[in-house]
Scaffold this motif. Structure first.
Motif, PDB file in Angstrom:
ATOM      1  N   VAL A 267      -2.592   4.566 -10.151  1.00 26.71           N
ATOM      2  CA  VAL A 267      -1.690   3.975 -11.147  1.00 26.71           C
ATOM      3  C   VAL A 267      -2.173   2.584 -11.562  1.00 26.71           C
ATOM      4  N   ILE A 268      -2.616   1.791 -10.601  1.00 34.06           N
ATOM      5  CA  ILE A 268      -3.052   0.423 -10.894  1.00 34.06           C
ATOM      6  C   ILE A 268      -4.318   0.409 -11.734  1.00 34.06           C
ATOM      7  N   ASN A 269      -5.258   1.273 -11.383  1.00 29.57           N
ATOM      8  CA  ASN A 269      -6.554   1.276 -12.059  1.00 29.57           C
ATOM      9  C   ASN A 269      -6.921   2.714 -12.382  1.00 29.57           C
ATOM     10  N   LEU A 270      -6.443   3.195 -13.526  1.00 27.35           N
ATOM     11  CA  LEU A 270      -6.659   4.585 -13.899  1.00 27.35           C
ATOM     12  C   LEU A 270      -8.143   4.929 -13.851  1.00 27.35           C
ATOM     13  N   PRO A 271      -8.532   5.799 -12.907  1.00 28.23           N
ATOM     14  CA  PRO A 271      -9.958   6.122 -12.765  1.00 28.23           C
ATOM     15  C   PRO A 271     -10.406   7.110 -13.833  1.00 28.23           C
ATOM     16  N   GLY A 272     -11.692   7.333 -13.894  1.00 30.37           N
ATOM     17  CA  GLY A 272     -12.254   8.280 -14.848  1.00 30.37           C
ATOM     18  C   GLY A 272     -12.196   9.706 -14.338  1.00 30.37           C
ATOM     19  N   VAL A 273     -11.318   9.993 -13.411  1.00 31.79           N
ATOM     20  CA  VAL A 273     -11.172  11.333 -12.832  1.00 31.79           C
ATOM     21  C   VAL A 273      -9.833  11.892 -13.296  1.00 31.79           C
ATOM     22  N   ASP A 274      -9.819  13.170 -13.677  1.00 36.36           N
ATOM     23  CA  ASP A 274      -8.543  13.750 -14.108  1.00 36.36           C
ATOM     24  C   ASP A 274      -7.571  13.809 -12.938  1.00 36.36           C
ATOM     25  N   LYS A 275      -6.283  13.823 -13.253  1.00 28.32           N
ATOM     26  CA  LYS A 275      -5.216  13.752 -12.240  1.00 28.32           C
ATOM     27  C   LYS A 275      -5.313  14.878 -11.220  1.00 28.32           C
ATOM     28  N   LYS A 276      -5.550  16.087 -11.690  1.00 32.10           N
ATOM     29  CA  LYS A 276      -5.570  17.247 -10.782  1.00 32.10           C
ATOM     30  C   LYS A 276      -6.699  17.124  -9.765  1.00 32.10           C
ATOM     31  N   THR A 277      -7.890  16.784 -10.217  1.00 29.66           N
ATOM     32  CA  THR A 277      -9.031  16.620  -9.315  1.00 29.66           C
ATOM     33  C   THR A 277      -8.777  15.477  -8.344  1.00 29.66           C
ATOM     34  N   TYR A 278      -8.253  14.383  -8.840  1.00 25.96           N
ATOM     35  CA  TYR A 278      -7.967  13.223  -7.999  1.00 25.96           C
ATOM     36  C   TYR A 278      -6.979  13.606  -6.906  1.00 25.96           C
ATOM     37  N   LEU A 279      -5.889  14.265  -7.291  1.00 22.53           N
ATOM     38  CA  LEU A 279      -4.854  14.622  -6.327  1.00 22.53           C
ATOM     39  C   LEU A 279      -5.374  15.608  -5.294  1.00 22.53           C
ATOM     40  N   GLU A 280      -6.072  16.638  -5.714  1.00 23.90           N
ATOM     41  CA  GLU A 280      -6.580  17.630  -4.753  1.00 23.90           C
ATOM     42  C   GLU A 280      -7.581  16.998  -3.781  1.00 23.90           C
ATOM     43  N   THR A 281      -8.402  16.091  -4.281  1.00 26.85           N
ATOM     44  CA  THR A 281      -9.353  15.384  -3.408  1.00 26.85           C
ATOM     45  C   THR A 281      -8.603  14.491  -2.431  1.00 26.85           C
ATOM     46  N   LEU A 282      -7.600  13.787  -2.895  1.00 29.15           N
ATOM     47  CA  LEU A 282      -6.795  12.925  -2.032  1.00 29.15           C
ATOM     48  C   LEU A 282      -6.069  13.725  -0.953  1.00 29.15           C
ATOM     49  N   ILE A 283      -5.531  14.889  -1.310  1.00 29.91           N
ATOM     50  CA  ILE A 283      -4.874  15.751  -0.316  1.00 29.91           C
ATOM     51  C   ILE A 283      -5.886  16.245   0.704  1.00 29.91           C
ATOM     52  N   LYS A 284      -7.043  16.676   0.242  1.00 26.01           N
ATOM     53  CA  LYS A 284      -8.090  17.162   1.154  1.00 26.01           C
ATOM     54  C   LYS A 284      -8.502  16.085   2.154  1.00 26.01           C
TER      55      LYS A 284
END
Length: 182
Positions: free
Chosen positions: A160-177
């Motif tokens: 949220v603070i620094n919107l990365p160049g990664v789409d939300k779905k990929t970011y979230l699944e990677t974070l969960i993993k």
């Protein structure tokens, strides 16, 4: 006037004021004058202060709405296991993809030192609620597992603070993993 119509109108007016305050505080910060909220809501100052006794009361209501407390609580009641993380993550990223809510959330974080009620809400989120997420996801509230959940929440905040160049779905699944792998 029908019975209940007055109550409904009162609720609609209150919500109109809250929506105007959300927009004004997100745009200008919590120091914005109440007059701006009145202009946006098309109401008098008297109406605002009839619904909210003080500007601080209005600020607190808006600031608390901007926090992810509701997301975590709702996901705990609706999901189990790893799905809790997916629920929290997807709703968190959805809520703060709205630029107004994102800015309001960031402004609220800076306000926590000024309002004990906001600080208490933050302590509850980062303490008992995080521990409950840990128990439900890992069947443990060990220090290590609680830190995993806190790291997960921190990862969401960083998005949220620094919107990365990664789409939300990929970011979230990677974070969960990363969070789940021990």
């Amino acid at each position: 006037m029908r019975p209940g119509a007055r109550i409904r109108n009162k609720e609609l007016m209150r919500e109109r004021i809250l929506q105007a305050a959300i927009e004004v505080f997100a745009e200008e910060g919590f120091d914005a004058p109440v007059d701006r909220i009145c202009e946006r809501a098309k109401v008098s100052k008297g109406i605002v202060f009839w619904h909210f006794n003080t500007k601080d009361q209005l600020i607190l209501e808006i600031a608390k709405r901007s926090l992810p407390h509701d997301i975590v609580t709702n996901c705990l009641s609706e999901s189990n296991g790893e799905e809790i993380l997916r629920c929290i993550g997807s709703r968190y990223l959805e809520k703060y993809s709205d630029p107004t809510m994102r800015m309001l959330f960031l402004r609220t974080i800076s306000l926590m030192g000024n309002y004990e009620e906001l600080a208490a809400s933050s302590r509850e989120l980062c303490g008992p609620l995080v521990a409950e997420v840990s128990r439900r996801v890992f069947n443990s509230d060990s220090a290590e597992d609680v830190v995993r959940v806190r790291a997960f929440m921190g990862g969401l905040l960083c998005y949220v603070i620094n919107l990365p160049g990664v789409d939300k779905k990929t970011y979230l699944e990677t974070l969960i993993k990363i969070t789940i792998n021990r």
